[in-house]
Design a protein around this motif. Structure first.
Motif, mmCIF file in Angstrom:
data_model
loop_
_atom_site.group_PDB
_atom_site.id
_atom_site.type_symbol
_atom_site.label_atom_id
_atom_site.label_comp_id
_atom_site.label_asym_id
_atom_site.label_seq_id
_atom_site.Cartn_x
_atom_site.Cartn_y
_atom_site.Cartn_z
ATOM 1 N N LEU A 33 0.826 -1.209 0.000
ATOM 2 C CA LEU A 33 0.000 0.000 0.000
ATOM 3 C C LEU A 33 0.861 1.261 0.000
ATOM 4 N N GLY A 34 1.991 1.211 0.715
ATOM 5 C CA GLY A 34 2.893 2.350 0.701
ATOM 6 C C GLY A 34 3.415 2.621 -0.688
ATOM 7 N N LYS A 35 3.849 1.554 -1.355
ATOM 8 C CA LYS A 35 4.377 1.715 -2.714
ATOM 9 C C LYS A 35 3.270 2.172 -3.660
ATOM 10 N N ALA A 36 2.073 1.605 -3.469
ATOM 11 C CA ALA A 36 0.957 1.998 -4.326
ATOM 12 C C ALA A 36 0.653 3.484 -4.142
ATOM 13 N N LEU A 37 0.694 3.941 -2.899
ATOM 14 C CA LEU A 37 0.410 5.348 -2.611
ATOM 15 C C LEU A 37 1.438 6.255 -3.298
ATOM 16 N N ALA A 38 2.713 5.866 -3.212
ATOM 17 C CA ALA A 38 3.758 6.654 -3.862
ATOM 18 C C ALA A 38 3.548 6.667 -5.377
ATOM 19 N N ASN A 39 3.258 5.486 -5.939
ATOM 20 C CA ASN A 39 3.014 5.420 -7.389
ATOM 21 C C ASN A 39 1.825 6.276 -7.785
ATOM 22 N N TYR A 40 0.797 6.236 -6.946
ATOM 23 C CA TYR A 40 -0.413 7.019 -7.200
ATOM 24 C C TYR A 40 -0.054 8.497 -7.327
ATOM 25 N N GLY A 41 0.733 8.984 -6.363
ATOM 26 C CA GLY A 41 1.160 10.385 -6.399
ATOM 27 C C GLY A 41 1.949 10.689 -7.666
ATOM 28 N N LEU A 42 2.883 9.798 -8.000
ATOM 29 C CA LEU A 42 3.723 10.035 -9.183
ATOM 30 C C LEU A 42 2.890 10.035 -10.455
ATOM 31 N N LEU A 43 1.971 9.047 -10.554
ATOM 32 C CA LEU A 43 1.137 8.976 -11.754
ATOM 33 C C LEU A 43 0.292 10.234 -11.882
ATOM 34 N N LEU A 44 -0.241 10.723 -10.765
ATOM 35 C CA LEU A 44 -1.083 11.919 -10.827
ATOM 36 C C LEU A 44 -0.268 13.129 -11.280
ATOM 37 N N VAL A 45 0.983 13.203 -10.831
ATOM 38 C CA VAL A 45 1.838 14.311 -11.276
ATOM 39 C C VAL A 45 2.090 14.211 -12.778
ATOM 40 N N VAL A 46 2.431 12.987 -13.233
ATOM 41 C CA VAL A 46 2.659 12.788 -14.666
ATOM 42 C C VAL A 46 1.412 13.166 -15.451
ATOM 43 N N GLU A 47 0.251 12.758 -14.952
ATOM 44 C CA GLU A 47 -0.998 13.043 -15.656
ATOM 45 C C GLU A 47 -1.267 14.540 -15.707
ATOM 46 N N LEU A 48 -1.002 15.221 -14.588
ATOM 47 C CA LEU A 48 -1.253 16.668 -14.529
ATOM 48 C C LEU A 48 -0.383 17.391 -15.561
ATOM 49 N N LEU A 49 0.908 17.014 -15.600
ATOM 50 C CA LEU A 49 1.810 17.670 -16.553
ATOM 51 C C LEU A 49 1.389 17.360 -17.984
ATOM 52 N N SER A 50 1.030 16.079 -18.244
ATOM 53 C CA SER A 50 0.620 15.711 -19.603
ATOM 54 C C SER A 50 -0.663 16.421 -19.986
ATOM 55 N N LEU A 51 -1.549 16.598 -19.005
ATOM 56 C CA LEU A 51 -2.824 17.248 -19.291
ATOM 57 C C LEU A 51 -2.602 18.678 -19.773
#
Lengths: 224, 226
Positions: free
Chosen positions: A97-115
């Protein structure tokens, strides 16, 4: 309470090491921009182009996301960090869950920049649509994260890791990506959300079911 | 004992097949204005057999995770491979019929898409098994994959059905709105039984191979240690 702190510690560790090296972030943002540019040749802004926008955005997200997810457990292989993590007092599900949470944050950042890039390149007006887009992104990205992190753990010891992960996760991700694409396209073409409610429900159900499955079976994946 | 069961299965399979071919041959050429419908006697039972196999593999995977006995893993692996063959047969026979009836080999219809996704998912499972050499690790990881796969199939099936559908609605009597007509459904069920027999035979062959493979592997390790 202890469990929550273990999750946050592992998430914090992953985020910190990513912020210091930025290896996954840089490559995956660059990759998603390249994909967005390539799509402009595929569709050439033709008539009815709006119908493709949601699909295009989520394809870029999912391709870029695979890069982040691939690194998630693979980065622990150096210096046998993975064994240390598993033998630490934190239960495997907390590590997951810790790793998933970190990945979640990273993916959201990537998505925000791509958006941002997406909105500029394809002249998409996002004003007034952001809250719903945020909701769809939060739900669909969690689905991607759960599947991706589970399979990142599952493939971590394979020699063909980078090749296996996409082959395994994309078929499983189809319900998530399909729902997100339909919802996003509907939003960008001003279709009322009421007609697409079923897809929101698919996303919620997918998140719940696979988070549950992952938490139950991660022991078998990581420890055995 | 095991040999005898296999021989019995083979006999049942061959018997039903011969008998069924005779029955199907005598059926009318067209039913409800649909021609070339007889391919359904391969198409539908193959799908049933495939899903029975995938489901059995998931159950075996759960049992493996509970008991850690490698024979359940061998069963799950063998059955999934066999089910994959039947799923492919279902897809191919469907495509041949679609070419005849709709004039196209493929359309992005709900049933076709979800079956294709299902095949891809379990193809990934087979690839995963081949990528891991250590037996217990392979058993553990592929068991989890099988369980995730089955849950995924359920999601894919339902969500794609909401997305679009063009497939002829289900024809068998046990679903509402179906019904092919008197005497037309029975051969399908018999074929299902025959294909299940065939699947059991093939799966046991694969399980035996897995057994030999582990034996050879342990012998090699012994030789290596000397």
């Amino acid at each position: 309470m202890m469990y929550l702190r273990q999750i946050l510690t592992i998430a914090g560790k992953d985020l910190r090491s990513e912020i210091r090296t930025k290896e996954a972030l840089n490559s995956s943002v660059a990759f998603s921009v390249v994909i967005l540019i390539l799509f402009s040749f595929a569709f050439d802004q033709a008539e009815g182009f709006e119908a493709f926008l949601g699909g295009l955005l989520w394809l870029a997200y999912s391709f870029a996301g695979a890069l982040v997810l691939n690194r998630s457990f693979a980065r622990e292989l150096q210096n046998d960090c993975l064994d240390a993590l598993i033998s630490s007092p934190a239960p495997p599900s907390a590590v997951f869950l810790g790793k998933a949470l970190a990945n979640y944050g990273l993916l959201l950042v990537v998505e925000l920049l791509s958006l941002g890039v997406f909105a500029v390149l394809y002249d998409v007006r996002l004003s007034g649509k952001l809250p719903l887009l945020l909701l769809v992104s939060l739900l669909a990205t969690w689905g991607m994260t759960v599947i991706g992190t589970t399979f990142s753990a599952l493939t971590v010891n394979l020699t063909m890791r980078e090749l296996m992960l996409p082959v395994l996760i994309y078929p499983l991700l189809i319900p998530v990506l399909m729902s997100a694409m339909v919802l996003t396209t509907g939003m960008l073409t001003d279709v009322p959300i009421a007609t697409n409610m079923v897809w929101l429900r698919v996303l919620v159900a997918f998140d719940i079911v696979f988070t549950g499955l992952a938490v139950v079976f991660i022991d078998d994946v990581l420890v055995g | 004992m095991r040999q005898n069961i296999l021989f019995l299965m083979a006999a049942v399979f061959t018997g039903i097949l011969v008998w069924n071919m005779n029955t199907v041959y005598g059926l009318p050429q067209q039913v409800q204005n649909v021609g070339a419908y007889k391919i359904i006697y391969l198409h539908v039972p193959a799908a049933f057999t495939a899903f029975t196999g995938f489901f059995a593999a998931m159950v075996a995977s759960l049992i493996y995770l509970g008991t850690s006995k490698l024979k359940y893993d061998a069963f799950a692996g063998g059955v999934t491979e066999v089910a994959l063959v039947f799923a492919t047969a279902n897809l191919l026979s469907g495509m041949i019929w679609a070419r005849y009836a709709w004039g196209i080999w493929w359309t992005w219809d709900a049933r076709l898409t979800s079956m294709l996704v299902c095949v891809l998912m379990y193809y990934g499972y087979v690839m995963l098994r081949q990528a891991i050499t250590e037996p217990t690790q392979r058993a553990r990881l592929s068991a989890v994959m099988s369980i995730f796969g089955m849950a995924g199939v359920a999601f894919v099936y339902q969500s794609i059905a909401w997305y679009r559908t063009q497939h002829p609605s289900p024809v068998l009597g046990f679903r509402e709105g179906g019904g092919m007509g008197p005497g037309l459904e029975a051969p399908m069920y018999w074929n299902f039984l025959a294909m299940l027999c065939l699947a059991v035979i093939l799966a046991s062959v694969r399980m035996r191979q897995a057994q030999f493979a582990t034996e050879i592997d342990s012998l090699r390790r012994m030789a290596h240690n000397h």
